[in-house]
Design an enzyme around this catalytic site. Structure first.
Site, PDB file in Angstrom:
ATOM      1  N   TYR A 170       0.845  -1.205   0.000  1.00  0.00           N
ATOM      2  CA  TYR A 170       0.000   0.000   0.000  1.00  0.00           C
ATOM      3  C   TYR A 170       0.874   1.247   0.000  1.00  0.00           C
ATOM      4  CZ  TYR A 170      -2.888   3.757   1.934  1.00  0.00           C
ATOM      5  OH  TYR A 170      -3.512   4.957   2.153  1.00  0.00           O
TER       6      TYR A 170
HETATM    7  P1  NAD Z   1     -12.414   4.668   1.651  1.00  0.00           P
HETATM    8  O1  NAD Z   1     -12.063   3.269   1.270  1.00  0.00           O
HETATM    9  O2  NAD Z   1     -13.514   4.880   2.621  1.00  0.00           O
HETATM   10  O3  NAD Z   1     -12.711   5.526   0.352  1.00  0.00           O
HETATM   11  C1  NAD Z   1     -12.204   5.238  -0.917  1.00  0.00           C
HETATM   12  C2  NAD Z   1     -13.383   5.110  -1.888  1.00  0.00           C
HETATM   13  O4  NAD Z   1     -12.851   4.927  -3.190  1.00  0.00           O
HETATM   14  C3  NAD Z   1     -14.285   3.928  -1.593  1.00  0.00           C
HETATM   15  O5  NAD Z   1     -15.623   4.351  -1.450  1.00  0.00           O
HETATM   16  C4  NAD Z   1     -14.099   3.009  -2.799  1.00  0.00           C
HETATM   17  O6  NAD Z   1     -15.306   2.350  -3.153  1.00  0.00           O
HETATM   18  C5  NAD Z   1     -13.621   3.960  -3.875  1.00  0.00           C
HETATM   19  N1  NAD Z   1     -12.737   3.327  -4.855  1.00  0.00           N
HETATM   20  C6  NAD Z   1     -11.680   2.511  -4.609  1.00  0.00           C
HETATM   21  N2  NAD Z   1     -11.098   2.140  -5.754  1.00  0.00           N
HETATM   22  C7  NAD Z   1     -11.798   2.733  -6.756  1.00  0.00           C
HETATM   23  C8  NAD Z   1     -11.692   2.718  -8.166  1.00  0.00           C
HETATM   24  N3  NAD Z   1     -10.749   2.007  -8.789  1.00  0.00           N
HETATM   25  N4  NAD Z   1     -12.566   3.443  -8.892  1.00  0.00           N
HETATM   26  C9  NAD Z   1     -13.545   4.161  -8.270  1.00  0.00           C
HETATM   27  N5  NAD Z   1     -13.705   4.198  -6.941  1.00  0.00           N
HETATM   28  C10 NAD Z   1     -12.837   3.490  -6.192  1.00  0.00           C
HETATM   29  O7  NAD Z   1     -11.054   5.303   2.199  1.00  0.00           O
HETATM   30  P2  NAD Z   1     -10.785   6.699   2.938  1.00  0.00           P
HETATM   31  O8  NAD Z   1     -10.355   6.389   4.312  1.00  0.00           O
HETATM   32  O9  NAD Z   1     -11.890   7.638   2.701  1.00  0.00           O
HETATM   33  O10 NAD Z   1      -9.495   7.170   2.151  1.00  0.00           O
HETATM   34  C11 NAD Z   1      -9.536   8.177   1.155  1.00  0.00           C
HETATM   35  C12 NAD Z   1      -8.140   8.349   0.591  1.00  0.00           C
HETATM   36  O11 NAD Z   1      -7.244   8.745   1.618  1.00  0.00           O
HETATM   37  C13 NAD Z   1      -7.527   7.088  -0.001  1.00  0.00           C
HETATM   38  O12 NAD Z   1      -6.743   7.470  -1.105  1.00  0.00           O
HETATM   39  C14 NAD Z   1      -6.652   6.563   1.103  1.00  0.00           C
HETATM   40  O13 NAD Z   1      -5.600   5.769   0.617  1.00  0.00           O
HETATM   41  C15 NAD Z   1      -6.151   7.850   1.696  1.00  0.00           C
HETATM   42  N6  NAD Z   1      -5.743   7.777   3.097  1.00  0.00           N
HETATM   43  C16 NAD Z   1      -6.666   7.488   4.071  1.00  0.00           C
HETATM   44  C17 NAD Z   1      -6.271   7.465   5.408  1.00  0.00           C
HETATM   45  C18 NAD Z   1      -7.218   7.145   6.519  1.00  0.00           C
HETATM   46  O14 NAD Z   1      -6.762   6.969   7.647  1.00  0.00           O
HETATM   47  N7  NAD Z   1      -8.525   7.075   6.300  1.00  0.00           N
HETATM   48  C19 NAD Z   1      -4.946   7.755   5.739  1.00  0.00           C
HETATM   49  C20 NAD Z   1      -4.038   8.034   4.730  1.00  0.00           C
HETATM   50  C21 NAD Z   1      -4.454   8.064   3.412  1.00  0.00           C
HETATM   51  C1  UGA Z   2      -4.339   3.939   8.408  1.00  0.00           C
HETATM   52  C2  UGA Z   2      -5.246   3.642   7.213  1.00  0.00           C
HETATM   53  O1  UGA Z   2      -5.877   2.391   7.366  1.00  0.00           O
HETATM   54  C3  UGA Z   2      -4.473   3.645   5.912  1.00  0.00           C
HETATM   55  O2  UGA Z   2      -5.375   3.553   4.837  1.00  0.00           O
HETATM   56  C4  UGA Z   2      -3.702   4.933   5.839  1.00  0.00           C
HETATM   57  O3  UGA Z   2      -2.998   5.082   4.685  1.00  0.00           O
HETATM   58  C5  UGA Z   2      -2.786   5.071   7.022  1.00  0.00           C
HETATM   59  O4  UGA Z   2      -3.596   5.118   8.187  1.00  0.00           O
HETATM   60  C6  UGA Z   2      -1.983   6.340   6.956  1.00  0.00           C
HETATM   61  O5  UGA Z   2      -1.922   7.094   7.912  1.00  0.00           O
HETATM   62  O6  UGA Z   2      -1.368   6.579   5.929  1.00  0.00           O
HETATM   63  P1  UGA Z   2      -3.060   2.459  10.135  1.00  0.00           P
HETATM   64  O7  UGA Z   2      -2.457   3.585  10.881  1.00  0.00           O
HETATM   65  O8  UGA Z   2      -2.291   1.202  10.053  1.00  0.00           O
HETATM   66  O9  UGA Z   2      -3.437   2.868   8.635  1.00  0.00           O
HETATM   67  O10 UGA Z   2      -4.516   2.239  10.766  1.00  0.00           O
HETATM   68  P2  UGA Z   2      -5.195   1.019  11.515  1.00  0.00           P
HETATM   69  O11 UGA Z   2      -5.223  -0.188  10.678  1.00  0.00           O
HETATM   70  O12 UGA Z   2      -6.475   1.526  12.026  1.00  0.00           O
HETATM   71  O13 UGA Z   2      -4.186   0.731  12.718  1.00  0.00           O
HETATM   72  C7  UGA Z   2      -3.990   1.702  13.730  1.00  0.00           C
HETATM   73  C8  UGA Z   2      -3.091   1.130  14.778  1.00  0.00           C
HETATM   74  O14 UGA Z   2      -3.749   0.057  15.448  1.00  0.00           O
HETATM   75  C9  UGA Z   2      -1.796   0.564  14.246  1.00  0.00           C
HETATM   76  O15 UGA Z   2      -0.770   0.983  15.092  1.00  0.00           O
HETATM   77  C10 UGA Z   2      -1.948  -0.946  14.361  1.00  0.00           C
HETATM   78  O16 UGA Z   2      -0.758  -1.589  14.711  1.00  0.00           O
HETATM   79  C11 UGA Z   2      -2.903  -1.067  15.510  1.00  0.00           C
HETATM   80  N1  UGA Z   2      -3.736  -2.287  15.411  1.00  0.00           N
HETATM   81  C12 UGA Z   2      -4.496  -2.511  14.332  1.00  0.00           C
HETATM   82  C13 UGA Z   2      -3.733  -3.175  16.456  1.00  0.00           C
HETATM   83  O17 UGA Z   2      -3.014  -3.011  17.467  1.00  0.00           O
HETATM   84  N2  UGA Z   2      -4.540  -4.276  16.383  1.00  0.00           N
HETATM   85  C14 UGA Z   2      -5.328  -4.512  15.316  1.00  0.00           C
HETATM   86  O18 UGA Z   2      -6.039  -5.541  15.299  1.00  0.00           O
HETATM   87  C15 UGA Z   2      -5.316  -3.608  14.250  1.00  0.00           C
END
Ligand code: NAD
Ligand code: UGA
Length: 367
Positions: A170
């Protein structure tokens, strides 16, 4: 056609000099919040989402219902559908694209690596190809990720720190996105702004994220796994509340330069920008759990695993000086406050079945 009418209506701004924004991933967590915020301030918004089943699609449909009440229309389609994207740009002169569609989640990459390549690399390139050919060329703001810092040990992370040690596929695809963006900026003069979000949480959040399923499992009396780092320390995350991230996205859109249609060799070409959007205060996962225990008035059954989860990084911590300087980004919600809002939403959305079941057993009630 009726479809075209809906597309036009949804994407037409209601304020003077308002934007016309294509929001990809609009049925997703961050996308739905940003779409609403843009619409509420008078911008035109058209959503695009493929409603895939990486997590419960009914939650995506519920977000879509909410958006449709605010006259935001979501086109159901894939980033990789070139003709569809071209058609959308033919119908609407988008000023901006807020590109949030992606295959998110760090661990799922071990189960389905191809979905990351398809959405985060091929899909992104497809969108850039269409945007580059569009007239006018839109300015593009897209979601990168804190995961690009990988095993970097600088603390906090600044935008110039190394990003050459991704810990998951990822992260590697998000890093690739930043490099791909650089080439489209350089050759075609597309204005591109990448936002490195840090573990975003809040109402309407993602069920695959820890804070979300911890809440569910605590309420249902199931045990939760808590992972450690290689050296047995607690893992920490710079959890960032959704409203802060939304403000950051709008700030980045507001200050995005115009695309110039000519590459970096020419004078005055648009710049490629990358910003951290974090909370600036990392919290250990154990603390996340104890806040949830307090809010849910229930003790968690904790199962501590004395090694890291595959693909996880030991900590994240954002320095947001650059985003503050360029568009006034300032996170204002601490984890307790944000989680309280999340839990309130969670209980109103799903009900509190599991807890009441436990309580009703204690009082001898049934059901
Ligand atoms: P999310 O999965 O809720 O939203 C992504 C949406 O994109 C989904 O509704 C999915 O159906 C749609 N999608 C995926 N692939 C697609 C495709 N090929 N064509 C059209 N639609 C598609 O995720 P989110 O948490 O809202 O994340 C939004 C963005 O932020 C993503 O790019 C994610 O990687 C990034 N991001 C999120 C987090 C987080 O903690 N939520 C952290 C860092 C980065
Ligand atoms: C999140 C999002 O899921 C990613 O899409 C995003 O890109 C990323 O943030 C980001 O900041 O870029 P992550 O921080 O790994 O990733 O989020 P979680 O999967 O919710 O995990 C949060 C924390 O909980 C991590 O430290 C993980 O080790 C911990 N964790 C997760 C546990 O201890 N137990 C679990 O069962 C799952």
């Amino acid at each position: 056609a009726a479809w075209e009418k809906q597309v036009r209506l949804s994407s037409t701004p209601r304020r003077t000099n308002g934007f016309s924004v294509l929001v990809t991933g609009a049925a997703g967590f961050v996308g739905s919040h940003c779409s609403l915020a843009l619409k509420k301030r008078g911008d035109g918004v058209l959503g695009l989402d493929n409603f895939n089943n990486y997590y419960d699609p009914s939650l995506k449909r519920a977000r879509q219902n909410l958006l449709s009440k605010h006259q935001v229309f979501i086109v159901e389609g894939d980033l990789n559908d070139g003709p569809l994207l071209t058609k959308l740009f033919d119908v609407v002169p988008f000023t901006h694209v807020l590109h949030l569609a992606a295959q998110a989640g760090v661990r799922y990459a071990m189960q389905n690596p191809q979905s990351y390549i398809s959405s985060n690399i091929a899909g992104f390139v497809n969108l850039l190809e269409v945007a580059k050919a569009a007239n006018p060329q839109p300015s593009i703001v897209w979601a990168s990720s804190s995961s690009v810092y990988g095993l970097n040990t600088e603390n906090p992370f600044s935008e110039r720190d190394r990003t050459d040690q991704p810990a998951s596929l990822y992260a590697a695809t998000k890093k690739a996105g930043e490099e791909i963006a650089h080439t489209y900026n350089h050759i075609y003069g597309l204005s591109l702004t990448g936002l490195r979000f840090f573990t975003v949480y809040g109402p309407w959040g993602r069920p695959d994220m820890a804070y979300f399923f911890f809440t569910k499992d605590i309420l249902q009396g199931k045990s939760i796994d808590i992972y450690k780092t290689h050296d047995q320390k607690e893992v920490a995350r710079d959890f960032t509340y959704i409203d802060d991230v939304v403000k950051g996205c709008l700030g980045a859109l507001d200050t995005a330069e115009k695309s110039t249609g000519s590459g970096g060799k020419k004078k005055g070409a648009a710049q490629l920008r990358v910003y951290n959007l974090g909370n600036t205060s990392p919290v250990p996962v154990g603390r996340l759990v104890s806040i949830l225990e307090g809010l849910l008035s229930t003790k968690a059954k904790k199962h501590v695993i004395t090694m890291p989860r595959n693909g996880d990084v030991p900590f994240t911590h954002a320095n947001v000086t650059l985003a503050f300087k360029d568009f006034g980004y300032k996170p204002t919600t601490d984890l307790s406050t944000g989680l309280r809002k999340f839990v309130k939403w969670y209980i109103s959305y799903y009900g509190i079945q599991s807890k009441t079941r436990k309580e009703s057993q204690a009082t001898g009630e049934s059901g």
